[in-house]
Write an enzyme that holds these catalytic residues in place. Structure first.
Site, PDB file in Angstrom:
ATOM      1  N   LEU A  75      11.728  -5.272  -4.751  1.00  0.00           N
ATOM      2  CA  LEU A  75      11.015  -4.316  -3.905  1.00  0.00           C
ATOM      3  C   LEU A  75       9.624  -4.780  -3.455  1.00  0.00           C
ATOM      4  O   LEU A  75       8.918  -4.042  -2.775  1.00  0.00           O
ATOM      5  CB  LEU A  75      10.932  -2.931  -4.559  1.00  0.00           C
ATOM      6  CG  LEU A  75      12.262  -2.343  -5.039  1.00  0.00           C
ATOM      7  CD1 LEU A  75      12.029  -0.998  -5.708  1.00  0.00           C
ATOM      8  CD2 LEU A  75      13.266  -2.248  -3.919  1.00  0.00           C
ATOM      9  N   CYS A  76       9.208  -5.985  -3.840  1.00  0.00           N
ATOM     10  CA  CYS A  76       7.952  -6.532  -3.316  1.00  0.00           C
ATOM     11  C   CYS A  76       8.171  -6.971  -1.867  1.00  0.00           C
ATOM     12  O   CYS A  76       9.206  -7.541  -1.536  1.00  0.00           O
ATOM     13  CB  CYS A  76       7.493  -7.743  -4.130  1.00  0.00           C
ATOM     14  SG  CYS A  76       6.557  -7.316  -5.588  1.00  0.00           S
ATOM     15  N   HIS A  77       7.170  -6.727  -1.045  1.00  0.00           N
ATOM     16  CA  HIS A  77       7.250  -7.150   0.346  1.00  0.00           C
ATOM     17  C   HIS A  77       6.986  -8.649   0.454  1.00  0.00           C
ATOM     18  O   HIS A  77       6.101  -9.164  -0.227  1.00  0.00           O
ATOM     19  CB  HIS A  77       6.196  -6.415   1.188  1.00  0.00           C
ATOM     20  CG  HIS A  77       6.448  -4.958   1.306  1.00  0.00           C
ATOM     21  ND1 HIS A  77       6.014  -4.059   0.358  1.00  0.00           N
ATOM     22  CD2 HIS A  77       7.091  -4.237   2.252  1.00  0.00           C
ATOM     23  CE1 HIS A  77       6.376  -2.842   0.725  1.00  0.00           C
ATOM     24  NE2 HIS A  77       7.029  -2.921   1.864  1.00  0.00           N
ATOM     25  N   MET A 113       0.537  -8.372  -7.123  1.00  0.00           N
ATOM     26  CA  MET A 113       1.713  -9.012  -7.717  1.00  0.00           C
ATOM     27  C   MET A 113       1.696 -10.518  -7.482  1.00  0.00           C
ATOM     28  O   MET A 113       2.110 -11.288  -8.347  1.00  0.00           O
ATOM     29  CB  MET A 113       3.012  -8.394  -7.165  1.00  0.00           C
ATOM     30  CG  MET A 113       3.201  -6.946  -7.568  1.00  0.00           C
ATOM     31  SD  MET A 113       3.023  -6.613  -9.344  1.00  0.00           S
ATOM     32  CE  MET A 113       4.292  -7.655 -10.018  1.00  0.00           C
ATOM     33  N   GLU A 114       1.201 -10.945  -6.351  1.00  0.00           N
ATOM     34  CA  GLU A 114       1.112 -12.377  -6.066  1.00  0.00           C
ATOM     35  C   GLU A 114       0.084 -13.047  -6.967  1.00  0.00           C
ATOM     36  O   GLU A 114       0.322 -14.147  -7.478  1.00  0.00           O
ATOM     37  CB  GLU A 114       0.778 -12.602  -4.585  1.00  0.00           C
ATOM     38  CG  GLU A 114       1.925 -12.288  -3.653  1.00  0.00           C
ATOM     39  CD  GLU A 114       2.285 -10.806  -3.495  1.00  0.00           C
ATOM     40  OE1 GLU A 114       3.378 -10.525  -2.974  1.00  0.00           O
ATOM     41  OE2 GLU A 114       1.485  -9.930  -3.890  1.00  0.00           O
ATOM     42  N   ASP A 128       5.508 -25.075 -20.733  1.00  0.00           N
ATOM     43  CA  ASP A 128       6.639 -25.994 -20.591  1.00  0.00           C
ATOM     44  C   ASP A 128       6.216 -27.449 -20.773  1.00  0.00           C
ATOM     45  O   ASP A 128       6.895 -28.224 -21.446  1.00  0.00           O
ATOM     46  CB  ASP A 128       7.291 -25.810 -19.222  1.00  0.00           C
ATOM     47  CG  ASP A 128       8.503 -26.695 -19.040  1.00  0.00           C
ATOM     48  OD1 ASP A 128       9.376 -26.706 -19.935  1.00  0.00           O
ATOM     49  OD2 ASP A 128       8.583 -27.375 -18.009  1.00  0.00           O
TER      50      ASP A 128
END
Length: 161
Positions: A75-77, A113-114, A128
């Site tokens: 649902l993120c644009h 969010m980004e 990692d």
């Protein structure tokens, strides 16, 4: 009950319609930490890690991840980012690396969010690259520090975290 913006009238997941929102400059900053052994941190800082410059690789990974956020988070644009930056600050007194990010654009929705995705993937990449010599590393404290733009204006996290 409050109204959730990602739920439609039938209670189903729904992408928010931002088409009527004004395009404004929007910016978000985030941070996170990778706690590790003193020896691992020293190897990274001295350029003696057997995988090379782990900060450069993690920086690129974080930037690339920010650009892929809508592919990772439902649902993120999809956004046309104008700037993504990922930086590292060694904190030997705490045996950790602080990772910060900046995401910026001119658009109709925020970039928190980004910024969070950039920090998260940079931290995962550090893990990692160093896990063979330090499997006990801990990723912690990932959060939004600040956001600007849009209807809500400026918001900043308290300094206590």
């Amino acid at each position: 009950m409050s109204e959730f913006s990602h739920i439609n009238q039938r209670g189903e997941a729904s992408m928010v319609d931002v088409s009527n929102k004004a395009a404004t400059v929007r910016e978000a900053r985030a941070e996170g930490y990778v706690r590790m052994s003193a020896d691992t941190l020293q190897k990274i800082l001295a350029g003696e890690h057997h995988k090379g410059d782990v900060f450069s690789v993690a920086r690129i990974a974080g930037i690339q991840a920010a650009k892929q956020t809508s592919q990772l988070i439902p649902l993120c644009h999809p956004l046309m980012l104008s700037k993504v930056a990922v930086d590292f600050e060694a904190q030997p007194e705490h045996n950790r690396v602080r990772i910060t990010s900046l995401a910026k654009l001119t658009g109709q929705t925020g970039v928190e969010m980004e910024a969070l995705t950039a920090v998260s993937v940079a931290a995962l990449t550090l893990f990692d690259m160093c896990k063979a010599v330090d499997p006990a590393m801990v990723l912690e404290g990932i959060r939004v520090l600040e956001k600007q733009g849009g209807k809500t204006g400026h918001w900043q996290a308290d300094s206590t975290g």
